[in-house]
Design a protein around this motif. Structure first.
Motif, PDB file in Angstrom:
ATOM      1  N   THR A 184       0.847  -1.200   0.000  1.00 12.17           N
ATOM      2  CA  THR A 184       0.000   0.000   0.000  1.00 12.17           C
ATOM      3  C   THR A 184       0.879   1.245   0.000  1.00 12.17           C
ATOM      4  OG1 THR A 184      -1.642  -1.213   1.251  1.00 12.17           O
ATOM      5  CG2 THR A 184      -1.878   1.158   1.223  1.00 12.17           C
ATOM      6  N   SER A 185       1.931   1.228   0.828  1.00 14.79           N
ATOM      7  CA  SER A 185       2.844   2.378   0.866  1.00 14.79           C
ATOM      8  C   SER A 185       3.527   2.556  -0.479  1.00 14.79           C
ATOM      9  CB  SER A 185       3.923   2.171   1.935  1.00 14.79           C
ATOM     10  OG  SER A 185       3.335   2.047   3.192  1.00 14.79           O
ATOM     11  N   VAL A 186       4.008   1.448  -1.055  1.00 15.99           N
ATOM     12  CA  VAL A 186       4.746   1.522  -2.316  1.00 15.99           C
ATOM     13  C   VAL A 186       3.855   2.097  -3.424  1.00 15.99           C
ATOM     14  CG1 VAL A 186       5.778   0.134  -4.157  1.00 15.99           C
ATOM     15  CG2 VAL A 186       6.387  -0.305  -1.775  1.00 15.99           C
ATOM     16  N   SER A 187       2.598   1.646  -3.467  1.00 14.42           N
ATOM     17  CA  SER A 187       1.715   2.111  -4.544  1.00 14.42           C
ATOM     18  C   SER A 187       1.425   3.600  -4.427  1.00 14.42           C
ATOM     19  CB  SER A 187       0.410   1.322  -4.540  1.00 14.42           C
ATOM     20  OG  SER A 187       0.704  -0.034  -4.790  1.00 14.42           O
ATOM     21  N   ARG A 188       1.550   4.134  -3.208  1.00 18.23           N
ATOM     22  CA  ARG A 188       1.323   5.571  -3.011  1.00 18.23           C
ATOM     23  C   ARG A 188       2.556   6.389  -3.376  1.00 18.23           C
ATOM     24  NH1 ARG A 188      -0.502   4.818   2.248  1.00 18.23           N
ATOM     25  NH2 ARG A 188       1.487   5.619   2.936  1.00 18.23           N
ATOM     26  N   ALA A 189       3.712   5.736  -3.534  1.00 18.05           N
ATOM     27  CA  ALA A 189       4.969   6.481  -3.653  1.00 18.05           C
ATOM     28  C   ALA A 189       5.068   7.291  -4.937  1.00 18.05           C
ATOM     29  CB  ALA A 189       6.155   5.521  -3.549  1.00 18.05           C
ATOM     30  N   HIS A 190       4.469   6.827  -6.032  1.00 16.87           N
ATOM     31  CA  HIS A 190       4.600   7.534  -7.312  1.00 16.87           C
ATOM     32  C   HIS A 190       3.346   7.292  -8.133  1.00 16.87           C
ATOM     33  CE1 HIS A 190       6.173   8.473 -11.378  1.00 16.87           C
ATOM     34  NE2 HIS A 190       7.089   9.192 -10.765  1.00 16.87           N
ATOM     35  N   ARG A 191       2.955   8.329  -8.872  1.00  9.50           N
ATOM     36  CA  ARG A 191       1.685   8.230  -9.611  1.00  9.50           C
ATOM     37  C   ARG A 191       1.710   7.120 -10.657  1.00  9.50           C
ATOM     38  NH1 ARG A 191       4.854  12.110 -10.871  1.00  9.50           N
ATOM     39  NH2 ARG A 191       5.740  12.179 -12.966  1.00  9.50           N
ATOM     40  N   SER A 192       2.897   6.698 -11.108  1.00 11.52           N
ATOM     41  CA  SER A 192       2.951   5.715 -12.195  1.00 11.52           C
ATOM     42  C   SER A 192       3.031   4.274 -11.703  1.00 11.52           C
ATOM     43  CB  SER A 192       4.152   5.986 -13.099  1.00 11.52           C
ATOM     44  OG  SER A 192       3.988   7.223 -13.731  1.00 11.52           O
ATOM     45  N   ILE A 193       2.978   4.062 -10.383  1.00 16.33           N
ATOM     46  CA  ILE A 193       3.015   2.667  -9.901  1.00 16.33           C
ATOM     47  C   ILE A 193       1.594   2.123  -9.940  1.00 16.33           C
ATOM     48  CG2 ILE A 193       3.545   1.162  -7.944  1.00 16.33           C
ATOM     49  CD1 ILE A 193       5.730   3.095  -7.137  1.00 16.33           C
ATOM     50  N   ALA A 194       1.387   1.135 -10.837  1.00 15.66           N
ATOM     51  CA  ALA A 194       0.037   0.594 -11.006  1.00 15.66           C
ATOM     52  C   ALA A 194      -0.250  -0.436  -9.919  1.00 15.66           C
ATOM     53  CB  ALA A 194      -0.083  -0.054 -12.377  1.00 15.66           C
TER      54      ALA A 194
ATOM     55  N   VAL B 257      10.425   4.519  -3.763  1.00 22.32           N
ATOM     56  CA  VAL B 257      10.010   3.267  -3.115  1.00 22.32           C
ATOM     57  C   VAL B 257      10.869   3.035  -1.873  1.00 22.32           C
ATOM     58  CG1 VAL B 257      10.085   0.765  -3.401  1.00 22.32           C
ATOM     59  CG2 VAL B 257       9.049   2.181  -5.171  1.00 22.32           C
ATOM     60  N   THR B 258      12.181   3.250  -2.024  1.00 20.07           N
ATOM     61  CA  THR B 258      13.091   3.044  -0.883  1.00 20.07           C
ATOM     62  C   THR B 258      12.731   3.997   0.257  1.00 20.07           C
ATOM     63  OG1 THR B 258      14.778   2.458  -2.504  1.00 20.07           O
ATOM     64  CG2 THR B 258      15.530   2.877  -0.271  1.00 20.07           C
ATOM     65  N   ASN B 259      12.474   5.269  -0.080  1.00 23.30           N
ATOM     66  CA  ASN B 259      12.137   6.271   0.944  1.00 23.30           C
ATOM     67  C   ASN B 259      10.881   5.888   1.703  1.00 23.30           C
ATOM     68  OD1 ASN B 259      14.184   7.721  -0.164  1.00 23.30           O
ATOM     69  ND2 ASN B 259      12.955   9.437  -0.857  1.00 23.30           N
ATOM     70  N   VAL B 260       9.822   5.530   0.964  1.00 23.98           N
ATOM     71  CA  VAL B 260       8.521   5.350   1.622  1.00 23.98           C
ATOM     72  C   VAL B 260       8.552   4.122   2.531  1.00 23.98           C
ATOM     73  CG1 VAL B 260       7.304   3.965  -0.139  1.00 23.98           C
ATOM     74  CG2 VAL B 260       6.043   5.601   1.226  1.00 23.98           C
ATOM     75  N   VAL B 261       9.252   3.070   2.109  1.00 24.95           N
ATOM     76  CA  VAL B 261       9.306   1.862   2.945  1.00 24.95           C
ATOM     77  C   VAL B 261      10.144   2.134   4.197  1.00 24.95           C
ATOM     78  CG1 VAL B 261      10.020  -0.557   3.027  1.00 24.95           C
ATOM     79  CG2 VAL B 261       8.923   0.347   0.973  1.00 24.95           C
ATOM     80  N   LEU B 262      11.188   2.940   4.033  1.00 26.25           N
ATOM     81  CA  LEU B 262      12.028   3.289   5.188  1.00 26.25           C
ATOM     82  C   LEU B 262      11.246   4.168   6.166  1.00 26.25           C
ATOM     83  CD1 LEU B 262      14.860   2.952   6.244  1.00 26.25           C
ATOM     84  CD2 LEU B 262      15.604   4.847   4.850  1.00 26.25           C
ATOM     85  N   GLU B 263      10.536   5.160   5.627  1.00 23.86           N
ATOM     86  CA  GLU B 263       9.797   6.094   6.475  1.00 23.86           C
ATOM     87  C   GLU B 263       8.653   5.401   7.218  1.00 23.86           C
ATOM     88  OE1 GLU B 263       9.844   9.214   7.331  1.00 23.86           O
ATOM     89  OE2 GLU B 263      11.257  10.201   5.991  1.00 23.86           O
TER      90      GLU B 263
END
Length: 1479
Positions: free
Chosen positions: A1384-1394, A1425-1431
Motif C-alpha cells: 500500500t505504501s509503495v503504490s502511493r509512492a509515485h503516480r505511475s506505480i500501477a 520506493v526506498t524512501n517510503v518503505v524506510l519512512e
C-alpha cells in the motif's frame, strides 16, 4: 612564499612523456571545459613558488587507491536495453561552457586550476580523438589518475570495480540452494549477458536449476549474493549510534562520541571595521551624484557595452544617462494613466526585466526609477511559462506587490506570447502591465518639472532578489541610506578614484555586479566596461583583452572567469595586465577559489599581473559586502592560508590538519571587515550565541550599509535582520541588531575573515556538518571526464527516517557507457566515504542538459531536489546506498522465549476479567420450505427433486459482453445435461466410484452441468483452470471433461511443445453427446463422503487440492434454494466494463457476489462514467447486498471508493460488504442484511509488527484501518489462538483464527512439492481450555473484538477482524510484516506505480513495482520506493524491480501470487524494465 596546499577539486593526471612530467589540470566544467586548451603552458622556474600541486585531487586519488585493494563488489543494475535510449546528439561534445552557471556554476565549482596543460593536448582534434577512444573501450583501465605516472599494470575496471560473478576469484556461496558445491556451467558476469535477446525469452536455459526450479547461479541470485557480500562490510558508526524504538515516536539520539573535537578557545570579541571616512564633497544621495556628473561631465563615458564578438557596441555618456533617466522618471510619474489617476506613485514597486546583454537599458531604467522614487525590483527575463523557479519569482512579485514591469522593445518581442499575441501569464505571477522604456517612447520633461532628490533616508531605494535553500525567492530591501553608505564603504575599501576604468564581468542586476558596476561606479564617475555572460561564452579572453586595451584599473570577476581566461590563453604576448591595481574575485569566499586565483596568477604573472592585486571578497544578499581584501602595497607578502582538517570542520571546530592530508581543506582569507561595520560569529542553529575563537559559526554583521528587511515578509525578517547575539550565559551582548549573512566562517589572526561555506549548502548528517560544495569538489576530482557532462553536479540532502541523507545528481555525457558511469558512481562513493567520512544515500545520473537551469545556466538546486522527491528527475543511472548510510534504525527485535504456558495465560486473562477471544454464529436450524421438510441432503438429490417439482424454473442465465443471454438452464435442462455427461463417463471412461475427474471449462453452464454429471456418477469433480500438467498430476485424474475448442488446443502442436499430451488421461469432449439416460444415479451412502476437490494456488505459491464433503456448499446455492443465478464470465466483463452494473439494474437483482478484481476494474474503469451510466438508466437502488468473496483482509479503501463512486446510481452505502472464507472453511463470515453494519477500527501498525493489537484513534500516525470481515455464519465457531503455544488468547489479541463448523473441508488432497504438510490444518485441538473440540486452522492472523452493537439475537456483537495470512508474513528484523501494508505504501509512492508486490529473499526485501507510465520514469521509482518503505515501515529495501503492467501474477480471486513472482524473478523470467540493487 605560497603555501603548496590548495583546495579540492580537480582531476590531476600526471602524464609522463619521454622523461618530462607534465601536470595536467582539469577543472570544474571537467575536462570538458578545455575549450580553449591547446598550448602547453610552460612553467617558468622563476615562479616555482606558484607551481603548486593540487592536494585535493591527489587526496581523492590516494583515497581511491586505498580502496583498490579491497574491491567493492557492486552488483550492476539490470536494465532492459530498450529503456532510456539516449539521444545521439552531441555524441562527443567538444568541451564547451555554455551550461556553466553564474550562481552555482559548476565551472567555477570545479575550480580546477591548471598550472600546466599537458603537452599532449596540442589540438582540439587530439581532444576529440581521445574522448572517442576513452568512451569506446568498455574495459578501460582504471583511470590514469590512479597510476600517478608509475608503470602499473592496468587492471580491468569491469572485472575489478564492478563485480562479476567471481568475487576474489571464487564463486560466491550460493544462496539459492542447499548444495554449495554445484556451479553453473556458464559463469557470466552480471553485465555480460547477451544484449540482443528477444524480450520474454527465458535466459535460464544455460543455467542449472535446483529442485524447486530456481537456477542455482542465475544472474539475479548472483547479484543478490554480491549485494549480501557488499552489505557484510562493517558500517561506519558503532552500535551506540543505534536507537531503541520502544513504540515511542522519538528516535533516540545516539550517544556523543567522547573523541569528538570540541571548541576550546575563549569567547570571540566582535571585530570592528575601520571607521567610515568623512569626505566633504560626498553627495547627499546617489541620484545627486548622477545629476552632478550629468551636468558637469556630460561627455565623460559612463558605460561601454560589447557585442557578442567582444567588440565595443556603444558608449553611454554621463550626460545621456542623466537625460534619459530623467525622461523615464517623468514618463513613469506623469504619462501612465491620468493626472488624477496615475498608475505609479512614489514608493510603488516596479519589476525591471532586461537581458544581461543590454546593460545600458537597465542602467537607464534603474536610475529612472530612483529619480521617480519608485522602487526597482530587477528580475531575470522569463523565457518560458515553465521556467525553473518561475513560480518563485511570482511569489517575489506578489510579496513585493509588483503590478508593472519595465522592459525594452527587443526583450518584449522575445517574451512568450499567447495565440492572441498577448504576453503569456507566467506560472505563479500576478497580473502584469508591461511598459517599454526605449528612448523613442519617452516624453521630454516640461520646463518646470524637476525630480525630487531628497537626502538619503531609511525609505527603500531598491529590492534585490535572493533564493533560499528551499527555493523560495524573497526580496531584500535596501534603504536609500544603506545604498549610499555601501557605495561610500566600497569606495573607501577599494580606494576608487574619479575617472578610473572598471571592467565588470558580473550580472549587473544584482550582487557585486550591481554594487560595483552600476552604483559605486556612478558615485565616482568611473567608466564601466560590461562584459556580458553571452560574450564570455563566445570569447572567454574578452575581459582580459578589455583590461589590456582600456588599461583598466579594476576588474570584477568570478573564479569561473579566471578559469576560462586561463584555458583560452594562447600565450598572447601583447596582453598586458600591469594596469590592474585591484582584481576583485566576487566568489572568493568559496573555499575552492584558492586554486583558481593561484593558477590564474601562475599564467598571467608574466603578463604584468601583480600577486598583491588579487582581492577575494565575501558578500551576501542580506548584508551586501561583508569583507574584502584590500589591495596590498607592491611586494608585500601575501596573507597566509589556513589548512584545516575536514573532520574538525564537520564538527564545527577549527583544527589545523596534521594527520591525514587526504582530508585537508585549504582556504584563503577574504580580507578585513568593511569600513564602519561590526562583525560577530554566532552559532548557526539555536539562539545566536557567540562562538569561541576556534569554532566555525555564522557571520553576523551590524552596518548601516546592509539590507533592512525581506520586503513584505515581516516574520522571516525578524530572524535574519534583527539578531542580537548572546554570550555563554544567554545574556545579550548589547542592543544593536545584527544581520545574518548566511556565510559560515571564522576570524583568523590579524582579524582576517575566512569563509568555509554557506548556510544554504550545509548538509547536517548524524549531527555532523558537511558543505555541499566540498562534496561537489570531491566528486569532480574522481576522473569525471568520461562520465559527467560539463561538470554539472548538484548536491543536496533529503530528510528520510529522522535524518538528512545526501543525494548527488550529475548530468551524464551522451557518449558515456553504462560501465563507465557505474564505475564512476562506485568510485565517488569510496572517495566521499574516505575524505568526508559520510555515506551517500543516492547517486543519480541524468541525461545531458536535463537538469533545471538557473537564468545564467547553473543548476537550479531546489528545483532539482523537488524533481527528485516528486519522481520527475528521470535518471538514466541510479545507485542507492540505504544499507550503508541509514544507521539509526531501531534495534532488531529479539523474540523472548515464552516462559509462561498457555494455561497460565488463560488463567491470567480470567483473573484480569478479560473475556476469551472467541465468537460464534447463531445456531443452524432446520429450514422449512412450503411445508415440505427438505429431505434432500445432497446436492445431486436436490437437483433431481427440482427437475421433477419445478422443471421449467430457470436456474442459470449466462451473459455475454453485450449483456445478451447466450445460454440458460432450467432445472430439467440442467438435470438432463448432467445425465448425458454421466452416461458418457460410465461408457467411455471405465471409471470407478470415487475417481477424480478433471473439469476443464471456461466459466459457464457447461461447467455446472459437468459438475452435477460427476456427482450423479459418484465421481469426484476437480475444477481446474485451463491446463498446466502440474494440476493434473496433483489431482491424479482418471479422466478429463472439456469442450471441443479447448480439446483442439490441448491436441495442438503448440501445446505439445510445452505439455506432453501422451501422458494425459482420457479426454472426453461434452459438446455433442448422444441423448442417453444412465442406468441409475449414484447416491452417497453417508454425508462424510468426498464431494469435490477445490484446486487453487495459495498466495504463498503452494498448489493444493482441498477436499470438500458432500454437504451443501455455497457454490451451488441456486440448486439448493431454487433462486435464479445470472452468470457473467470474467473475460466478458473485461470486454465490457459496465456489463455487471447494467445487469444488476436490468434484472433488478437484490444480491450479487463479486471478487476484488471485478470491483477494482469497475472503480478504475467506470469511475468517470457515472453520469453516462445514469443517463442510460442504470439504477442500483435494487441491490440489497453486494458481497466481495475473498480470502484476505478486507480492502477498505477499494470498497469505500466503490460505494462512493456508485452512490449516484442509487447504490446504498450499506450494500457493499465483504465475506471471508479460507481453504479449510469456505464460508466463515458473510455480511447479511440482518446484522449490524460492519465496524471499522484503527490499529497501530508498530504494535501489529510485534504481534500485538493496540487500537488508536482515526488519523493517528502509523495507524491502519481494518474493517470487520462480515457476520460469522450460522453454525460457525471462531477462536483466536496463539499459533506457537496453541493456547486460546484474550479479547483484542492478535493470533491465528481457528474455526469449527459442520461445513469445514476435510483435508488437503495432496500438496504439491511437500507431501508432509501439517495434517493438523483440519483436525487440531487446543493445548488448553476445551481440548476435546476439533478445530480447523485457517492460517490467517486476526482478532475478535466485542463491539457495542447488538446482533439480531439481542446480544452484543463480536466482530472478527482479519489481518493477513500467516504464511505470507515477512519476518524481518525480528518483526512480522504483512506484505499488503508495504505494498500500500509503495503504490502511493509515485503516480505511475500501477501495482506492487513484495517478498523476501535471503533476508533482503524485494519490491516489484508495475510501471504504468513511460519507461523514462522507471528509475524515478527506485528512490521513492526506498524512501517510503524506510519512512513508514522502518525497513531497508534490498532490491527494487520495475516491470510492465500485468507482470505480477494474480489468481482467479484477484490475489497476488507473491511466491510465483519470487520464483520468476530468481529464475530471471520477468524481463524487468530495471532492477536496482540497493547498497
Amino acid at each position: 612564499m605560497l603555501n603548496t596546499h590548495t583546495r579540492p577539486t580537480h582531476t590531476l593526471d600526471t602524464l609522463t612523456h619521454a622523461g618530462h612530467t607534465h601536470t595536467r589540470w582539469t577543472h570544474s566544467h571537467t575536462l570538458d571545459t578545455l575549450t580553449h586548451a591547446g598550448h602547453t603552458l610552460h612553467t617558468h622556474t622563476t615562479h616555482a613558488t606558484h607551481t603548486h600541486t593540487h592536494i585535493h585531487t591527489e587526496a581523492v586519488q590516494a583515497a581511491l587507491a586505498k580502496h583498490k585493494e579491497e574491491k567493492m563488489a557492486l552488483p550492476m543494475p539490470t536494465k532492459r536495453r530498450s529503456a532510456f535510449v539516449q539521444s545521439p546528439a552531441e555524441d562527443c561534445t567538444p568541451p564547451d561552457t555554455s551550461s556553466a552557471s553564474e550562481d552555482e556554476g559548476s565551472l567555477r565549482r570545479q575550480a580546477a586550476l591548471s598550472a600546466v596543460l599537458a603537452q599532449s593536448l596540442q589540438s582540439p582534434d587530439y581532444w576529440i580523438n581521445r574522448s572517442v577512444q576513452s568512451s569506446s573501450s568498455t574495459s578501460s583501465s582504471t583511470s590514469s589518475t590512479l597510476s600517478h605516472g608509475e608503470n602499473k599494470t592496468p587492471t580491468s575496471a569491469l572485472a575489478d570495480i564492478l563485480a562479476s560473478t567471481r568475487i576474489e576469484n571464487s564463486v560466491p556461496p550460493d544462496v539459492t540452494s542447499s548444495t554449495p558445491e554445484r556451479r553453473s556451467r556458464v559463469d557470466l558476469p552480471p553485465n555480460a549477458m547477451p544484449r540482443g535477446m528477444p524480450r520474454g525469452q527465458s535466459r535460464t536455459s544455460m543455467l542449472d536449476t535446483t529442485a524447486d526450479g530456481v537456477p542455482v547461479n542465475s544472474r539475479v541470485s548472483t547479484k543478490i549474493q554480491q549485494l549480501l557480500n557488499t552489505l557484510k562490510r562493517p558500517k561506519r558508526p558503532p552500535l551506540s549510534d543505534f536507537f531503541l524504538d520502544d513504540s515511542e515516536e522519538i528516535v533516540e539520539v545516539p550517544q556523543p562520541d567522547p573523541n569528538t573535537p570540541r571548541p576550546e578557545g575563549r569567547q570571540i570579541i566582535p571585530v570592528k571595521g575601520e571607521p567610515l571616512g568623512v569626505v566633504s564633497n560626498w553627495p547627499p544621495a546617489l541620484q545627486a551624484a548622477l545629476a552632478r556628473w550629468g551636468a558637469s561631465q556630460a561627455k565623460s563615458p559612463a558605460l561601454t557595452t560589447l557585442d557578442v564578438t567582444g567588440k565595443p557596441l556603444y558608449t553611454l555618456t554621463y550626460g545621456k544617462l542623466w537625460s534619459r533617466s530623467l525622461k523615464l522618471a517623468y514618463t513613469l510619474l506623469n504619462k501612465l494613466g491620468t493626472k488624477n489617476e496615475p498608475v505609479l506613485r512614489p514608493g510603488d514597486r516596479v519589476a525591471l526585466v532586461y537581458p544581461n546583454t543590454d546593460p545600458a537599458m537597465f542602467w537607464v531604467a534603474f536610475y529612472g526609477c530612483l529619480l521617480a522614487e519608485v522602487i526597482p525590483v530587477p528580475i531575470e527575463v522569463p523565457l518560458s511559462r515553465q521556467d525553473a523557479g518561475s513560480l518563485q519569482i511570482g511569489f517575489l512579485l506578489g510579496s513585493c506587490g509588483v503590478g508593472l514591469a519595465l522592459t525594452s522593445e527587443i526583450c518584449l518581442k522575445g517574451l512568450p506570447k499567447t495565440p492572441q499575441g498577448e504576453i503569456m501569464q507566467f506560472k505563479g505571477w500576478p497580473r502584469m502591465k508591461w511598459v517599454v522604456t526605449d528612448t523613442k517612447y519617452l516624453t521630454k520633461p516640461s520646463k518646470d518639472w524637476q525630480p525630487h532628490i531628497p537626502t538619503a533616508n531609511t525609505d527603500t531605494a531598491y529590492i534585490e532578489y535572493k533564493a533560499s535553500k528551499e527555493g523560495t525567492v524573497m526580496g531584500v530591501a535596501v534603504s536609500k541610506i544603506a545604498l549610499l553608505t555601501h557605495c561610500q564603504a566600497l569606495t573607501q575599501a577599494c580606494n576608487y578614484c574619479e575617472g578610473e576604468t572598471l571592467v565588470n564581468v558580473l550580472d549587473c542586476k544584482k550582487d557585486m555586479g550591481l554594487w560595483h558596476g552600476v552604483l559605486t561606479s556612478v558615485m565616482n564617475r568611473i567608466h564601466t566596461i560590461t562584459v556580458p555572460y553571452a560574450v564570455m561564452k563566445a570569447c572567454p579572453m574578452s575581459w582580459v583583452q578589455r583590461v589590456h586595451i582600456h588599461k583598466a584599473r579594476v576588474a570584477v570577476v568570478k573564479c569561473r572567469d579566471l578559469h576560462w581566461a586561463m584555458m583560452a590563453h594562447r600565450d598572447q604576448r601583447d596582453t598586458n595586465l600591469s594596469s590592474i591595481r585591484m582584481l576583485i574575485v566576487a566568489d572568493g569566499a568559496n573555499p575552492w577559489s584558492v586554486s583558481s586565483c593561484d593558477a590564474f596568477l601562475n599564467v598571467f604573472q608574466s603578463h604584468g599581473l601583480k600577486p598583491e592585486v588579487i582581492c577575494p571578497c565575501a558578500s551576501s544578499p542580506e548584508a551586501l559586502t561583508v569583507a574584502i581584501r584590500r589591495p596590498g602595497a607592491r611586494g608585500t607578502a601575501l596573507p597566509a592560508r589556513a589548512i584545516l582538517s575536514m573532520g574538525g570542520l564537520s564538527h564545527g571546530v577549527i583544527r589545523v590538519n596534521t594527520e591525514d592530508k587526504n582530508s585537508a581543506l585549504t582556504v584563503q582569507d577574504v580580507g578585513h571587515v568593511m569600513p564602519g561595520a561590526l562583525m560577530c560569529i554566532v552559532k548557526p542553529d539555536g539562539p545566536p550565541q557567540l562562538c569561541k575563537t576556534d569554532e566555525i559559526g555564522e557571520i553576523v554583521l551590524n552596518s548601516r550599509a546592509g539590507g533592512t528587511l525581506y520586503y513584505g515578509l515581516p516574520g522571516v525578517t525578524k530572524n535574519t535582520f534583527e539578531v542580537i547575539p548572546v554570550n555563554q550565559t544567554g545574556a545579550p551582548i548589547g542592543d544593536i541588531p545584527f544581520t545574518r549573512t548566511g556565510l559560515l566562517g571564522f576570524v583568523g589572526p590579524g582579524s582576517l575573515v575566512f569563509v568555509v561555506g554557506k548556510n544554504e549548502g550545509l548538509l547536517t548528517v548524524s549531527g555532523r556538518r558537511h558543505n555541499a560544495d566540498d562534496l561537489v569538489a570531491t566528486a569532480l576530482a574522481v576522473e569525471p571526464v568520461k562520465t559527467v557532462y560539463r561538470g554539472r553536479i548538484a548536491v543536496f540532502s533529503v530528510t528520510v527516517f529522522y535524518d538528512e541523507r545526501i543525494v548527488i545528481v550529475a548530468e551524464q555525457r551522451p557518449d558515456a557507457s553504462e560501465e563507465d558511469s557505474f564505475q564512476w558512481m562506485s568510485r565517488v562513493l569510496q572517495a566521499i566515504d574516505s575524505i568526508h567520512q559520510v555515506g551517500l544515500y543516492c547517486l543519480a545520473l541524468v541525461p545531458a542538459n536535463t537538469l533545471p537551469k538557473t537564468p545564467l545556466g547553473g543548476i537550479h538546486i531546489s528545483e532539482t531536489k523537488q524533481n527528485f522527491l516528486e519522481g520527475n528527475l528521470h535518471p538514466c543511472n541510479i545507485l542507492l546506498c540505504p544499507h550503508t548510510c541509514v544507521t539509526n534504525l531501531p534495534k532488531p527485535r529479539q523474540k523472548q522465549p515464552v516462559g509462561v504456558g498457555p494455561a497460565s495465560i488463560m488463567v491470567g486473562n480470567l483473573v484480569a476479567g478479560n473475556r476469551m477471544s472467541q465468537a460464534a454464529g447463531r445456531e443452524l436450524g432446520v429450514v422449512e420450505e412450503e411445508g415440505l421438510v427438505r429431505k434432500h441432503q445432497f446436492l445431486s438429490e436436490a437437483l433431481q427433486w427440482r427437475a421433477q417439482s419445478d422443471p421449467d424454473h430457470v436456474l442459470y442465465v449466462l451473459l455475454n459482453a453485450k449483456g445478451a443471454a447466450v445460454c440458460t438452464a432450467t432445472c430439467v435442462q440442467l438435470h438432463k445435461r448432467a445425465e448425458k455427461i454421466t452416461s458418457a463417463l460410465m461408457e467411455r471412461g471405465g471409471l470407478n466410484t470415487g475417481d477424480n475427474v478433471v473439469l476443464l471449462y471456461p466459466p459457464g453452464i457447461d461447467l455446472i452441468a459437468a459438475f452435477y454429471g460427476c456427482l450423479y456418477a459418484g465421481l469426484i469433480p476437480v475444477t481446474v483452470r485451463p491446463p498446466h500438467p502440474q494440476n493434473l498430476a496433483v489431482s491424479k485424474a482418471a479422466c478429463i471433461l472439456t469442450t471441443q475448442p479447448l480439446m483442439r488446443i490441448l491436441r495442438s502442436r503448440e501445446a505439445a511443445a510445452s505439455v506432453n499430451v501422451k501422458t494425459w488421461p482420457t479426454i472426453i469432449d461434452t459438446d455433442d453427446l448422444p441423448r442417453r439416460r444412465p442406468p441409475q444415479l449414484y447416491k452417497p451412502p453417508t454425508a462424510e463422503m468426498l464431494a469435490y476437490l477445490d484446486f487453487s494456488v495459495s498466495t504463498t505459491g503452494m498448489l493444493t487440492g482441498v477436499k470438500v464433503r458432500a454437504l451443501l456448499h455455497f457454490f451451488s446455492l441456486s440448486v439448493y434454494s431454487g433462486h435464479q443465478s445470472i452468470l457473467i464470465p470474467p473475460m466478458e466483463l473485461e470486454l465490457s466494463l459496465p456489463l455487471w452494473l447494467s445487469t444488476l439494474s436490468q434484472y433488478k437483482i437484490r444480491d450479487t457476489f463479486c471478487s476484488y478484481s471485478v470491483m477494482e476494474l469497475c472503480t478504475k474503469g467506470l469511475g468517470t462514467q457515472t453520469d453516462s451510466l445514469k443517463a442510460r438508466g442504470v439504477n442500483l437502488s435494487c441491490v440489497r447486498s453486494c458481497v466481495v468473496i475473498a480470502e484476505e483482509r478486507p480492502r477498505l479503501a477499494l470498497t469505500q471508493s466503490f460505494s462512493k463512486l456508485f452512490k449516484d446510481l442509487g447504490l446504498s452505502p450499506r450494500a457493499v460488504s465483504t465475506a471471508f472464507g479460507s481453504r479449510v472453511n469456505l464460508a466463515i463470515c458473510l455480511q447479511g442484511t440482518a446484522g449490524p453494519d460492519p465496524s471499522t477500527v484503527y490499529v497501530d501498525m508498530k504494535s501489529l509488527r510485534h504481534d500485538r493489537v493496540r487500537l488508536v484513534e482515526r488519523g493517528a500516525p502509523q495507524s491502519l484501518p481494518l474493517m470487520e470481515s462480515g457476520t460469522i455464519l450460522p453454525g460457525v465457531k471462531v477462536i483466536i489462538v496463539n499459533p506457537e503455544t496453541r493456547g486460546p488468547l484474550g479479547d483484542s489479541h492478535l493470533g491465528e483464527i481457528w474455526v469449527q463448523s459442520p461445513h469445514s473441508s476435510s483435508g488437503y488432497y495432496t500438496i504439491y512439492g511437500e507431501e508432509s504438510l501439517q495434517a493438523d490444518h483440519f483436525n487440531t485441538r487446543l493445548s488448553f481450555g476445551e481440548p476435546h473440540t476439533l478445530w480447523a486452522r485457517t492460517g490467517y492472523l486476526g482478532f475478535v473484538k466485542r463491539t457495542e452493537l447488538l446482533g439480531s439475537t439481542g446480544d452484543r456483537h463480536d466482530a472478527l477482524f482479519v489481518v493477513g495470512q500467516l504464511d505470507e508474513t515477512l519476518e524481518l528484523r525480528g518483526l512480522r510484516y504483512h506484505p499488503i501494508d508495504i505494498e500500500t505504501s509503495v503504490s502511493r509512492a509515485h503516480r505511475s506505480i500501477a501495482e506492487s508486490a513484495v517478498f523476501t529473499w535471503t533476508n533482503l526485501l524485494v519490491v516489484v513495482a508495475e510501471l504504468a507510465g513511460s519507461e523514462q520514469e522507471a528509475l524515478d521509482l527506485v528512490p521513492l520506493v526506498t524512501n517510503v518503505v524506510l519512512e513508514e515501515h522502518h525497513l531497508i529495501v534490498g532490491v527494487v524491480v520495475v516491470v510492465d503492467p500485468g507482470v505480477i501474477p494474480i489468481n482467479s480471486r484477484g490475489e497476488k501470487q507473491r511466491m510465483h513472482l519470487r520464483d520468476s524473478f530468481l529464475a530471471d523470467q520477468l524481463d524487468p524494465i530495471y532492477v536496482a540493487y540497493n547498497m
